[in-house]
Enzyme design. Structure first.
Site, PDB file in Angstrom:
ATOM      1  N   HIS A 189       0.962  -1.165   0.012  1.00 48.87           N
ATOM      2  CA  HIS A 189       0.007   0.133   0.097  1.00 48.87           C
ATOM      3  C   HIS A 189       0.862   1.319  -0.075  1.00 48.87           C
ATOM      4  CE1 HIS A 189      -3.737  -1.917   0.546  1.00 48.87           C
ATOM      5  NE2 HIS A 189      -3.317  -2.633   1.511  1.00 48.87           N
ATOM      6  N   ARG A 296      -3.706  -4.063 -15.294  1.00 45.54           N
ATOM      7  CA  ARG A 296      -3.554  -5.294 -14.727  1.00 45.54           C
ATOM      8  C   ARG A 296      -4.619  -5.327 -14.131  1.00 45.54           C
ATOM      9  NH1 ARG A 296       2.199  -4.022 -15.227  1.00 45.54           N
ATOM     10  NH2 ARG A 296       3.542  -5.615 -16.268  1.00 45.54           N
ATOM     11  N   ARG A 332      -7.145  -5.966 -19.235  1.00 48.05           N
ATOM     12  CA  ARG A 332      -6.549  -7.285 -19.428  1.00 48.05           C
ATOM     13  C   ARG A 332      -7.347  -8.255 -18.388  1.00 48.05           C
ATOM     14  NH1 ARG A 332      -0.516  -9.007 -18.484  1.00 48.05           N
ATOM     15  NH2 ARG A 332      -0.893  -8.468 -16.086  1.00 48.05           N
ATOM     16  N   GLU A 430       3.324 -13.267 -25.275  1.00 45.15           N
ATOM     17  CA  GLU A 430       4.155 -13.319 -24.274  1.00 45.15           C
ATOM     18  C   GLU A 430       4.741 -14.676 -24.156  1.00 45.15           C
ATOM     19  OE1 GLU A 430       2.534 -12.124 -20.438  1.00 45.15           O
ATOM     20  OE2 GLU A 430       0.505 -12.892 -20.904  1.00 45.15           O
ATOM     21  N   ASN A 453       8.094  -9.018 -20.357  1.00 46.72           N
ATOM     22  CA  ASN A 453       8.401  -9.626 -19.063  1.00 46.72           C
ATOM     23  C   ASN A 453       8.265 -11.177 -19.228  1.00 46.72           C
ATOM     24  OD1 ASN A 453       8.231  -6.910 -18.449  1.00 46.72           O
ATOM     25  ND2 ASN A 453       6.534  -7.122 -17.405  1.00 46.72           N
ATOM     26  N   ASP A 454       7.154 -11.816 -19.671  1.00 46.50           N
ATOM     27  CA  ASP A 454       7.084 -13.029 -19.813  1.00 46.50           C
ATOM     28  C   ASP A 454       7.635 -13.616 -20.987  1.00 46.50           C
ATOM     29  OD1 ASP A 454       5.705 -14.310 -17.425  1.00 46.50           O
ATOM     30  OD2 ASP A 454       4.100 -12.789 -18.048  1.00 46.50           O
ATOM     31  N   ARG A 464      11.748 -14.756 -14.249  1.00 50.63           N
ATOM     32  CA  ARG A 464      11.864 -13.337 -13.964  1.00 50.63           C
ATOM     33  C   ARG A 464      12.023 -12.967 -12.935  1.00 50.63           C
ATOM     34  NH1 ARG A 464       5.747 -11.571 -16.045  1.00 50.63           N
ATOM     35  NH2 ARG A 464       6.075 -10.076 -14.700  1.00 50.63           N
ATOM     36  N   CYS A 501       3.507  -3.867 -23.884  1.00 49.03           N
ATOM     37  CA  CYS A 501       3.443  -3.584 -22.515  1.00 49.03           C
ATOM     38  C   CYS A 501       4.251  -3.868 -21.759  1.00 49.03           C
ATOM     39  CB  CYS A 501       2.118  -3.551 -22.295  1.00 49.03           C
ATOM     40  SG  CYS A 501       1.584  -5.594 -22.526  1.00 49.03           S
TER      41      CYS A 501
HETATM   42  C1  PEP Z   1       4.566  -9.014 -19.566  1.00 48.29           C
HETATM   43  O1  PEP Z   1       4.698 -10.134 -19.285  1.00 48.29           O
HETATM   44  O2  PEP Z   1       5.374  -8.376 -20.178  1.00 48.29           O
HETATM   45  C2  PEP Z   1       3.472  -8.517 -18.997  1.00 48.29           C
HETATM   46  C3  PEP Z   1       3.118  -7.051 -19.347  1.00 48.29           C
HETATM   47  O3  PEP Z   1       2.649  -8.753 -18.292  1.00 48.29           O
HETATM   48  P1  PEP Z   1       2.807  -9.261 -16.612  1.00 48.29           P
HETATM   49  O4  PEP Z   1       4.150  -8.326 -16.222  1.00 48.29           O
HETATM   50  O5  PEP Z   1       1.763  -8.511 -15.841  1.00 48.29           O
HETATM   51  O6  PEP Z   1       3.238 -10.516 -16.475  1.00 48.29           O
HETATM   52 MG    MG Z   2       2.985 -11.363 -18.649  1.00 48.21          MG
END
Ligand code: PEP
Ligand code: MG
Length: 576
Positions: A189, A296, A332, A430, A453-454, A464, A501
């Protein structure tokens, strides 16, 4: 002088005196009551709960006036915990059956619930709320007043073990210039609210409260995640210069806020914001976001600690859509599992990232999925809302997800509930399999959003979040760059817009390369958005294309990074 490294939770540098919040332990009497005292004790407990509820509601009103109603869900959570009949019954029964004091019963029962929350990973953050209400009930039992953080005399940096949500919200924003806490993570928070209020914060500092007394001079560098206690004159000079530079930079960035994100030769790019909570929308717009490229929504579950109702989903989406005033909003569907929230009640998985996460979990929990889709569709009425499905790996999944959307639409039609019939449907790219069949998936959807990211984690088989293999987590790996290039190329061929993203789109280092690869939609954290725009506005599209061609020719990611650093430094000589 003491220097501490923590987690950078909200950017910026602040220098001021410390105000250490006391995390007061209330005296708890172990006295056994007489039979005759029990009814009065039960009434004393009930009264303290009523008073605590009234206090929270007053705070809620105050917060709504101060911060635009964004934090109200925290207080709603407190009120519902205080009103929780189960909790109240357990405490009252304990007073009755063991003849203990109300203080003793409150602490015992709340600690028992806290242990349950701690055991369920995704409820961990709720423990702060439980302790917050424990604190409030104790205070009312003992007739004490809450700390008044709303009226401070001079600028201060708040130091605490971990700020409770109600403390954070009542802060006198004009006087509190930074936050530093022993506990907390980027999604706590404190971190969320500090970012929403745009004040620097460092969390997860370990035992900072043990090293600071009220009146110590502190430096909080929320960009680097550092805190310095009583800096020596040289260190102080260094941070004062950094604060000045950051300020001047902010002023420069503010000047380009309303200008388009376009290269020097007029190639237009769109910059959207990633948000995790409706609280962030005001800042995103202030930073020049043209819309939300990734909302998200799993954080709605996270904040509440239980699945949101359709109305709760709807209220959050409607709020963001209204704030956006017709600008695009990509919502999403919930992406839980992996490192984000254990699916409640499910057995722990050996490989959560390869297990029942994301869209797979949506399909297992159709009840939650349909509830969310109903709310998204309802929010699409009169707004530019799109639906984004995470972690699609094959055609079957997107077809199934679309079927559920169509069934939900039919349901709303039957009920006469309005929604946008042309709501756009997109998928995250992803997982490498999705990147490889992007041409097939393109026939099913209206847009792609690359989740680096994924994509990096699954392409390189690198967790990750695992420190041990973090050096292997390389967005500049040729395999990742080729996948990104091919997806963008596929989008161009098939006419399906491609956005990105993942965090890579918000890193200055990759911005020129991505523009050169033909990416025209970036969705990034609001904090970095102005800098990305500044960089894009400083190069030509022609140059970016040359950079992309060169970067993709390197075999070694280190060499690519070196090259991109040089290119970025030449484009923004003052800031890199
Ligand atoms: C990603 O995987 O790049 C992504 C934006 O989703 P998250 O980071 O929420 O898994
Ligand atoms: Mg992701």
């Amino acid at each position: 002088m003491v220097e501490k490294q923590g987690i950078a939770a909200s950017p910026g540098v602040a220098i001021a005196e410390a105000l250490v919040l006391d995390s007061r332990e209330f005296p708890i009497s172990h006295r056994k009551l007489n039979e005759a005292e029990v009814p009065a004790e039960r009434e004393r407990f009930a009264r303290s709960v009523r008073d605590a509820i009234a206090e929270v509601q007053a705070l809620q009103k105050q917060a709504a006036e101060k911060a635009g109603g964004e934090y109200l869900r925290i207080f709603d959570a407190h009120v519902s915990m205080l009103r929780d009949p189960e909790l109240g019954r357990e405490i009252t029964e304990m007073i009755q059956s063991t003849r203990c004091t109300a203080e003793f019963a409150v602490s015992s029962v709340i600690k028992k619930h806290a242990r349950v929350f701690l055991a369920a990973d995704f409820l961990k953050d709720r423990v702060r709320d439980l302790y917050d209400i424990e604190h409030a009930i104790h205070r009312h039992l003992q007739g004490l007043k809450r700390e008044d953080l709303g009226h401070l005399e001079s600028n201060v940096i708040i130091v605490a073990h971990d700020l409770t949500p109600s403390q954070t919200v009542t802060l006198d924003k004009a006087k509190v210039v930074a936050l530093a806490t022993d506990a907390g993570g980027r999604t706590s928070h404190t971190a969320i609210i500090a970012r929403a209020l745009s004040i620097p914060a460092v969390v997860g500092l370990g035992a900072l409260t043990a090293d600071v007394v009220a009146g110590d001079l502190l430096v909080v560098d929320g960009t680097a995640g550092q805190v310095v206690v009583n800096p020596d004159p040289r260190t102080l000079d260094r941070y004062q210069a950094k604060a000045r530079n950051l300020h001047e930079h902010e002023v420069r960035l503010a000047r380009i806020r309303q200008l388009p994100a376009e290269t020097t030769d007029g190639h237009r790019v769109h910059l959207y914001a990633n948000i995790e909570s409706p609280d962030e929308i005001a800042i995103a717009l202030d930073r020049g976001a043209e819309g939300v490229g990734l909302y998200r929504t799993e954080f709605l579950f996270f904040e509440k600690g239980s699945p949101p109702t359709e109305e709760e989903h709807f209220a959050a989406y409607r709020h963001v859509a209204q704030a956006l005033g017709g600008r695009p909003l990509i919502i999403r569907t919930f992406d839980m599992g992996g490192d984000k929230l254990e699916p409640s009640g499910a057995a722990p998985e050996k490989n959560p990232f390869l297990g029942c996460r994301s869209i797979r979990l949506c399909f297992q929990r159709m009840d939650l999925f349909r509830t969310q889709l109903r709310a998204i569709l309802r929010a699409s009425d009169g707004a530019a809302v799109s639906i984004l499905f995470p972690m699609i790996t094959d055609l079957h999944e997107i077809r199934l997800a679309k079927r559920i959307v169509h069934e939900t639409m039919a349901e709303l039609d039957n009920e006469g509930v309005p929604y946008d019939r042309h709501v756009r449907i997109g998928i995250m790219i992803e997982v490498p399999s999705a990147a490889w069949i992007a041409d097939l998936l393109a026939k099913e959807v209206d847009f792609f959003s690359i989740g680096t990211n994924d994509l990096v984690q699954y392409t390189l088989a690198v967790d990750r979040g695992n420190q041990c293999v973090s050096a292997l987590y390389q967005p500049a790996h040729p395999a990742v760059l080729r996948l990104i290039r091919d997806v963008i190329e596929c989008g161009r061929r098939t006419g399906v817009p491609v956005a990105m993203c993942g965090e890579m789109s918000g890193e200055l280092l990759y911005a020129i390369l991505l523009v050169g690869l033909g990416l025209v939609e970036f969705s990034v954290s609001p904090a970095v958005l102005p800098q990305i725009k500044e960089l894009i506005r400083s190069v030509s599209y022609d140059h970016a294309r040359q950079v992309a061609a060169r970067a993709l020719a390197f075999e070694d990611p280190e060499r690519t990074i070196q090259y991109l650093k040089e290119v970025t430094a030449r484009a923004l000589p003052d800031e890199t």
